[in-house]
Design a protein around this motif. Structure first.
Motif, PDB file in Angstrom:
ATOM      1  N   SER A 128       0.823  -1.222   0.000  1.00  8.70           N
ATOM      2  CA  SER A 128       0.000   0.000   0.000  1.00  8.70           C
ATOM      3  C   SER A 128       0.851   1.264   0.000  1.00  8.70           C
ATOM      4  O   SER A 128       0.588   2.210  -0.748  1.00  8.70           O
ATOM      5  CB  SER A 128      -0.919   0.015   1.229  1.00  8.70           C
ATOM      6  N   ALA A 129       1.894   1.278   0.836  1.00 12.13           N
ATOM      7  CA  ALA A 129       2.712   2.479   0.981  1.00 12.13           C
ATOM      8  C   ALA A 129       3.568   2.770  -0.238  1.00 12.13           C
ATOM      9  O   ALA A 129       4.120   3.871  -0.360  1.00 12.13           O
ATOM     10  CB  ALA A 129       3.601   2.356   2.221  1.00 12.13           C
ATOM     11  N   GLN A 130       3.680   1.802  -1.167  1.00  9.45           N
ATOM     12  CA  GLN A 130       4.548   1.995  -2.331  1.00  9.45           C
ATOM     13  C   GLN A 130       3.780   2.079  -3.651  1.00  9.45           C
ATOM     14  O   GLN A 130       4.388   2.197  -4.714  1.00  9.45           O
ATOM     15  CB  GLN A 130       5.559   0.851  -2.405  1.00  9.45           C
ATOM     16  N   LYS A 131       2.458   2.028  -3.572  1.00  5.94           N
ATOM     17  CA  LYS A 131       1.684   2.038  -4.812  1.00  5.94           C
ATOM     18  C   LYS A 131       1.848   3.344  -5.594  1.00  5.94           C
ATOM     19  O   LYS A 131       1.720   3.357  -6.818  1.00  5.94           O
ATOM     20  CB  LYS A 131       0.206   1.768  -4.515  1.00  5.94           C
ATOM     21  N   MET A 132       2.160   4.419  -4.901  1.00  6.33           N
ATOM     22  CA  MET A 132       2.337   5.707  -5.575  1.00  6.33           C
ATOM     23  C   MET A 132       3.806   6.117  -5.618  1.00  6.33           C
ATOM     24  O   MET A 132       4.133   7.293  -5.755  1.00  6.33           O
ATOM     25  CB  MET A 132       1.487   6.770  -4.890  1.00  6.33           C
ATOM     26  N   ARG A 133       4.699   5.157  -5.554  1.00  5.40           N
ATOM     27  CA  ARG A 133       6.131   5.438  -5.669  1.00  5.40           C
ATOM     28  C   ARG A 133       6.453   5.830  -7.108  1.00  5.40           C
ATOM     29  O   ARG A 133       5.687   5.533  -8.045  1.00  5.40           O
ATOM     30  CB  ARG A 133       6.956   4.220  -5.251  1.00  5.40           C
ATOM     31  N   PRO A 134       7.596   6.468  -7.331  1.00  2.85           N
ATOM     32  CA  PRO A 134       7.962   6.821  -8.705  1.00  2.85           C
ATOM     33  C   PRO A 134       8.121   5.580  -9.575  1.00  2.85           C
ATOM     34  O   PRO A 134       8.633   4.554  -9.118  1.00  2.85           O
ATOM     35  CB  PRO A 134       9.307   7.542  -8.534  1.00  2.85           C
ATOM     36  N   PRO A 135       7.700   5.645 -10.825  1.00  3.99           N
ATOM     37  CA  PRO A 135       7.879   4.511 -11.743  1.00  3.99           C
ATOM     38  C   PRO A 135       9.356   4.243 -12.005  1.00  3.99           C
ATOM     39  O   PRO A 135      10.200   5.111 -11.804  1.00  3.99           O
ATOM     40  CB  PRO A 135       7.173   4.980 -13.018  1.00  3.99           C
ATOM     41  N   GLU A 136       9.618   3.031 -12.484  1.00  4.24           N
ATOM     42  CA  GLU A 136      11.011   2.658 -12.740  1.00  4.24           C
ATOM     43  C   GLU A 136      11.063   1.616 -13.855  1.00  4.24           C
ATOM     44  O   GLU A 136      10.206   0.729 -13.937  1.00  4.24           O
ATOM     45  CB  GLU A 136      11.641   2.095 -11.472  1.00  4.24           C
TER      46      GLU A 136
END
Length: 289
Positions: free
Chosen positions: A129-137
């Protein structure tokens, strides 16, 4: 440290289903259909396997994703990847492309060949949940960076996680994925260690595999998925030879809300993703290469 001696039992054996995706690519869906909607953090596994250009030539034109990762592994053929982070490249036999959609990407996967065999897999791996909006890579793993372990009657390519002292080049993730491409010769037997508590499945893409737990044997035919229990090792045996993917990962323990190319935790988050896509706000994080 002493290894756990118990063996994982088979929860279910599910034949893959014929499906069509992208602009009409014909494939087999091994995870992500009605019979097996997901296995822990793994939401989908598709296989493309055809020498008929009409089955794959239309490819997967630009489309959006948010909230998860895709792992594309090629056995044969050439596929061109491009995405809105600026990442691009052609992956061919033995290569892997690891795309983290995170907060949102637009990407495409198009054949870089006009004929010949196209054979590969795409796995969808959920993000916490906490990483779903992390920067794409965008990460590309070339074939020569993937270690190969050879034992008696057994060859294993280690894409993610560890096997017999070899560690795959895949990026570290909270789900601690294990991704092995296992090829066994006729009459081979081996016990494959899997981290305790990980959700696990095997997909047999060639030959026939037999797995054993508590004295009972279960046969997993070609083009079928066996979902396994969370405790113990995987007992693998084959009479005539078998090739399979062994994939495992730590459960996330959160609800999954998904529709088409978006995977979130709640329906309201899905609605935001769809609105962002319609209004041109899906690609909002700075590119990370």
């Amino acid at each position: 440290m002493m290894r756990h001696q118990s063996k994982r039992y088979v929860v279910a054996v599910v034949p893959s289903e014929q499906a069509s995706d992208g602009a009409g690519v014909r494939l087999r869906r091994a995870v992500g259909m009605h019979g097996l909607p997901e296995v822990g953090p793994f939401l989908l596994l598709d296989e493309i396997h055809s020498s008929d250009p009409s089955a794959y030539i239309a490819g997967f034109p630009p489309h959006p994703h948010r909230g998860f990762e895709t792992v594309t592994y090629m056995l044969s053929g050439q596929m061109q990847h491009r995405d809105s982070t600026g990442g691009q490249g052609v992956i061919t036999g033995g290569d892997v492309q690891w795309m983290t959609a995170g907060s949102g990407v637009i990407h495409s996967e198009m054949p870089a060949q006009q004929d010949g065999l196209m054979w590969g897999f795409q796995l969808w791996l959920n993000l916490p949940s906490a990483q779903k909006m992390r920067p794409p890579e965008y990460i590309e793993l070339k074939s020569d960076s993937i270690p190969e372990v050879k034992l008696d009657g057994l060859t294993v390519r280690v894409i993610a996680g560890a096997f017999e002292g070899a560690t795959g080049p895949a990026p570290e993730r909270d789900t601690q994925p294990l991704y092995l491409d296992v090829r066994m010769t006729a009459g081979a037997r081996h016990e494959i260690q899997v981290p305790e508590g990980h959700d696990c499945f095997v997909y047999v893409y060639d030959g026939v595999l037999t797995t054993e737990a508590n004295g009972a044997q279960v046969t997993v035919p070609r083009k079928s998925t066996a979902q396994l229990s969370r405790v113990g090792s995987v007992a693998a045996e084959t009479g005539t030879g078998a090739s399979f993917l062994l994939i495992a990962g730590k459960p996330l323990g959160k609800p999954v809300a998904r529709t088409g190319p978006f995977v979130m935790n709640t329906e309201s988050e899905l609605e935001v993703a769809m609105t962002d896509y319609r209004t041109g706000r899906l690609v909002q994080a700075p590119p990370k290469r």
